[in-house]
Design a protein around this motif. Structure first.
Motif, PDB file in Angstrom:
ATOM      1  N   GLN A 176       0.868  -1.176   0.000  1.00 33.27           N
ATOM      2  CA  GLN A 176       0.000   0.000   0.000  1.00 33.27           C
ATOM      3  C   GLN A 176       0.910   1.232   0.000  1.00 33.27           C
ATOM      4  O   GLN A 176       1.010   1.939   0.993  1.00 33.27           O
ATOM      5  CB  GLN A 176      -0.909  -0.010   1.226  1.00 33.27           C
ATOM      6  CG  GLN A 176      -1.846  -1.210   1.268  1.00 33.27           C
ATOM      7  CD  GLN A 176      -2.662  -1.213   2.540  1.00 33.27           C
ATOM      8  OE1 GLN A 176      -3.476  -0.312   2.765  1.00 33.27           O
ATOM      9  NE2 GLN A 176      -2.453  -2.213   3.375  1.00 33.27           N
ATOM     10  N   PRO A 177       1.596   1.451  -1.116  1.00 30.21           N
ATOM     11  CA  PRO A 177       2.609   2.515  -1.145  1.00 30.21           C
ATOM     12  C   PRO A 177       2.023   3.891  -0.852  1.00 30.21           C
ATOM     13  O   PRO A 177       0.931   4.234  -1.300  1.00 30.21           O
ATOM     14  CB  PRO A 177       3.170   2.449  -2.561  1.00 30.21           C
ATOM     15  CG  PRO A 177       2.373   1.466  -3.302  1.00 30.21           C
ATOM     16  CD  PRO A 177       1.434   0.787  -2.388  1.00 30.21           C
ATOM     17  N   TYR A 178       2.785   4.642  -0.086  1.00 27.65           N
ATOM     18  CA  TYR A 178       2.381   6.002   0.268  1.00 27.65           C
ATOM     19  C   TYR A 178       3.553   6.979   0.109  1.00 27.65           C
ATOM     20  O   TYR A 178       3.328   8.158  -0.111  1.00 27.65           O
ATOM     21  CB  TYR A 178       1.818   6.063   1.697  1.00 27.65           C
ATOM     22  CG  TYR A 178       2.778   5.546   2.746  1.00 27.65           C
ATOM     23  CD1 TYR A 178       3.541   6.406   3.503  1.00 27.65           C
ATOM     24  CD2 TYR A 178       2.942   4.173   2.956  1.00 27.65           C
ATOM     25  CE1 TYR A 178       4.439   5.939   4.446  1.00 27.65           C
ATOM     26  CE2 TYR A 178       3.824   3.689   3.899  1.00 27.65           C
ATOM     27  CZ  TYR A 178       4.580   4.575   4.639  1.00 27.65           C
ATOM     28  OH  TYR A 178       5.468   4.099   5.569  1.00 27.65           O
ATOM     29  N   LEU A 179       4.791   6.505   0.202  1.00 23.21           N
ATOM     30  CA  LEU A 179       5.945   7.384   0.032  1.00 23.21           C
ATOM     31  C   LEU A 179       6.316   7.547  -1.444  1.00 23.21           C
ATOM     32  O   LEU A 179       6.461   8.664  -1.938  1.00 23.21           O
ATOM     33  CB  LEU A 179       7.155   6.842   0.811  1.00 23.21           C
ATOM     34  CG  LEU A 179       6.984   6.751   2.328  1.00 23.21           C
ATOM     35  CD1 LEU A 179       8.194   6.070   2.963  1.00 23.21           C
ATOM     36  CD2 LEU A 179       6.756   8.116   2.946  1.00 23.21           C
ATOM     37  N   ARG A 180       6.469   6.437  -2.147  1.00 24.33           N
ATOM     38  CA  ARG A 180       6.889   6.483  -3.558  1.00 24.33           C
ATOM     39  C   ARG A 180       5.901   7.258  -4.430  1.00 24.33           C
ATOM     40  O   ARG A 180       6.303   8.080  -5.241  1.00 24.33           O
ATOM     41  CB  ARG A 180       7.070   5.059  -4.086  1.00 24.33           C
ATOM     42  CG  ARG A 180       7.539   4.995  -5.521  1.00 24.33           C
ATOM     43  CD  ARG A 180       9.028   5.160  -5.593  1.00 24.33           C
ATOM     44  NE  ARG A 180       9.364   6.430  -6.216  1.00 24.33           N
ATOM     45  CZ  ARG A 180      10.565   6.964  -6.227  1.00 24.33           C
ATOM     46  NH1 ARG A 180      11.551   6.365  -5.625  1.00 24.33           N
ATOM     47  NH2 ARG A 180      10.798   8.094  -6.824  1.00 24.33           N
ATOM     48  N   PRO A 181       4.590   7.041  -4.286  1.00 23.30           N
ATOM     49  CA  PRO A 181       3.657   7.831  -5.111  1.00 23.30           C
ATOM     50  C   PRO A 181       3.779   9.343  -4.866  1.00 23.30           C
ATOM     51  O   PRO A 181       3.641  10.135  -5.795  1.00 23.30           O
ATOM     52  CB  PRO A 181       2.276   7.321  -4.707  1.00 23.30           C
ATOM     53  CG  PRO A 181       2.513   5.951  -4.180  1.00 23.30           C
ATOM     54  CD  PRO A 181       3.870   6.014  -3.523  1.00 23.30           C
ATOM     55  N   SER A 182       4.052   9.726  -3.630  1.00 24.52           N
ATOM     56  CA  SER A 182       4.225  11.141  -3.321  1.00 24.52           C
ATOM     57  C   SER A 182       5.487  11.690  -3.969  1.00 24.52           C
ATOM     58  O   SER A 182       5.487  12.787  -4.535  1.00 24.52           O
ATOM     59  CB  SER A 182       4.283  11.344  -1.808  1.00 24.52           C
ATOM     60  OG  SER A 182       3.062  10.954  -1.236  1.00 24.52           O
ATOM     61  N   ALA A 183       6.574  10.922  -3.891  1.00 20.14           N
ATOM     62  CA  ALA A 183       7.817  11.336  -4.543  1.00 20.14           C
ATOM     63  C   ALA A 183       7.616  11.446  -6.052  1.00 20.14           C
ATOM     64  O   ALA A 183       8.044  12.422  -6.674  1.00 20.14           O
ATOM     65  CB  ALA A 183       8.933  10.351  -4.213  1.00 20.14           C
ATOM     66  N   ASP A 184       6.965  10.452  -6.638  1.00 21.48           N
ATOM     67  CA  ASP A 184       6.734  10.474  -8.086  1.00 21.48           C
ATOM     68  C   ASP A 184       5.913  11.691  -8.503  1.00 21.48           C
ATOM     69  O   ASP A 184       6.159  12.286  -9.550  1.00 21.48           O
ATOM     70  CB  ASP A 184       6.008   9.195  -8.538  1.00 21.48           C
ATOM     71  CG  ASP A 184       6.891   7.966  -8.473  1.00 21.48           C
ATOM     72  OD1 ASP A 184       8.136   8.099  -8.394  1.00 21.48           O
ATOM     73  OD2 ASP A 184       6.332   6.851  -8.497  1.00 21.48           O
ATOM     74  N   LEU A 185       4.964  12.076  -7.693  1.00 21.88           N
ATOM     75  CA  LEU A 185       4.099  13.209  -8.019  1.00 21.88           C
ATOM     76  C   LEU A 185       4.804  14.549  -7.847  1.00 21.88           C
ATOM     77  O   LEU A 185       4.686  15.437  -8.696  1.00 21.88           O
ATOM     78  CB  LEU A 185       2.840  13.166  -7.140  1.00 21.88           C
ATOM     79  CG  LEU A 185       1.827  14.283  -7.337  1.00 21.88           C
ATOM     80  CD1 LEU A 185       1.205  14.210  -8.734  1.00 21.88           C
ATOM     81  CD2 LEU A 185       0.739  14.209  -6.270  1.00 21.88           C
ATOM     82  N   HIS A 186       5.560  14.701  -6.771  1.00 20.06           N
ATOM     83  CA  HIS A 186       6.086  16.029  -6.426  1.00 20.06           C
ATOM     84  C   HIS A 186       7.528  16.284  -6.836  1.00 20.06           C
ATOM     85  O   HIS A 186       7.909  17.443  -7.013  1.00 20.06           O
ATOM     86  CB  HIS A 186       5.915  16.280  -4.922  1.00 20.06           C
ATOM     87  CG  HIS A 186       4.486  16.385  -4.524  1.00 20.06           C
ATOM     88  ND1 HIS A 186       3.705  17.477  -4.828  1.00 20.06           N
ATOM     89  CD2 HIS A 186       3.670  15.513  -3.885  1.00 20.06           C
ATOM     90  CE1 HIS A 186       2.479  17.280  -4.381  1.00 20.06           C
ATOM     91  NE2 HIS A 186       2.433  16.097  -3.799  1.00 20.06           N
ATOM     92  N   TYR A 187       8.348  15.265  -7.002  1.00 16.63           N
ATOM     93  CA  TYR A 187       9.741  15.495  -7.375  1.00 16.63           C
ATOM     94  C   TYR A 187       9.854  16.188  -8.727  1.00 16.63           C
ATOM     95  O   TYR A 187      10.792  16.935  -8.964  1.00 16.63           O
ATOM     96  CB  TYR A 187      10.535  14.190  -7.385  1.00 16.63           C
ATOM     97  CG  TYR A 187      10.974  13.697  -6.024  1.00 16.63           C
ATOM     98  CD1 TYR A 187      10.457  14.223  -4.846  1.00 16.63           C
ATOM     99  CD2 TYR A 187      11.908  12.678  -5.912  1.00 16.63           C
ATOM    100  CE1 TYR A 187      10.849  13.750  -3.619  1.00 16.63           C
ATOM    101  CE2 TYR A 187      12.321  12.198  -4.685  1.00 16.63           C
ATOM    102  CZ  TYR A 187      11.792  12.743  -3.534  1.00 16.63           C
ATOM    103  OH  TYR A 187      12.195  12.269  -2.310  1.00 16.63           O
ATOM    104  N   GLU A 188       8.907  15.935  -9.612  1.00 14.89           N
ATOM    105  CA  GLU A 188       8.975  16.581 -10.926  1.00 14.89           C
ATOM    106  C   GLU A 188       8.782  18.091 -10.835  1.00 14.89           C
ATOM    107  O   GLU A 188       9.067  18.811 -11.780  1.00 14.89           O
ATOM    108  CB  GLU A 188       7.971  15.955 -11.891  1.00 14.89           C
ATOM    109  CG  GLU A 188       6.522  16.184 -11.524  1.00 14.89           C
ATOM    110  CD  GLU A 188       5.562  15.450 -12.451  1.00 14.89           C
ATOM    111  OE1 GLU A 188       4.480  16.000 -12.693  1.00 14.89           O
ATOM    112  OE2 GLU A 188       5.898  14.351 -12.914  1.00 14.89           O
ATOM    113  N   ASN A 189       8.322  18.587  -9.695  1.00 12.14           N
ATOM    114  CA  ASN A 189       8.112  20.020  -9.499  1.00 12.14           C
ATOM    115  C   ASN A 189       9.323  20.713  -8.878  1.00 12.14           C
ATOM    116  O   ASN A 189       9.262  21.902  -8.569  1.00 12.14           O
ATOM    117  CB  ASN A 189       6.892  20.260  -8.608  1.00 12.14           C
ATOM    118  CG  ASN A 189       5.632  19.701  -9.204  1.00 12.14           C
ATOM    119  OD1 ASN A 189       5.467  19.683 -10.419  1.00 12.14           O
ATOM    120  ND2 ASN A 189       4.745  19.197  -8.365  1.00 12.14           N
TER     121      ASN A 189
END
Length: 117
Positions: A93-106
């Motif tokens: 139930q990933p919660y860290l990786r999806p956040s990194a994937d979403l926000h690191y590009e910003n």
């Protein structure tokens, strides 16, 4: 023969430029980490709130030599890794990786936001 020339003289203050960029990068990284923390808290499975409350900025970004380093995530919860990656008994139930994937590009946009110029 008539001449038409123009001289353009620009004084570059590289020291100030580097300092401005470092400050902007530190602030941009901290903003992106804060966005990741907020998003992770929104999507982490919530049972007792222990895992949710453990997600935070662990070390705010700072310059270390030629690098700028900051740390965010979940600490002091021994089952956090099992929720993120799953086990043979439960699905991830990933919660860290999806956040990194979403926000690191910003990150570049966030750095520009805090950099003079």
């Amino acid at each position: 023969m008539p001449q038409f020339d123009s001289e353009l003289n620009v004084n570059l203050n590289f020291e100030g430029l580097v300092e401005d960029f470092q400050t902007g990068a530190v602030m941009g990284i901290n903003k992106v980490m804060a966005d990741c923390v907020g998003h992770s808290k929104d999507i982490v499975p919530y049972d007792t709130g222990t895992l949710h409350n453990s997600i935070q900025i662990i070390n705010f970004a700072k310059s270390e030599g030629d690098s700028i380093i900051g740390t965010w995530g979940s600490r002091d919860v021994n089952y956090a890794i099992f929720v993120e990656f799953g086990t043979i008994f439960m699905s991830a139930q990933p919660y860290l990786r999806p956040s990194a994937d979403l926000h690191y590009e910003n990150l570049s946009t966030a750095i520009k936001e805090f950099t003079d110029g």
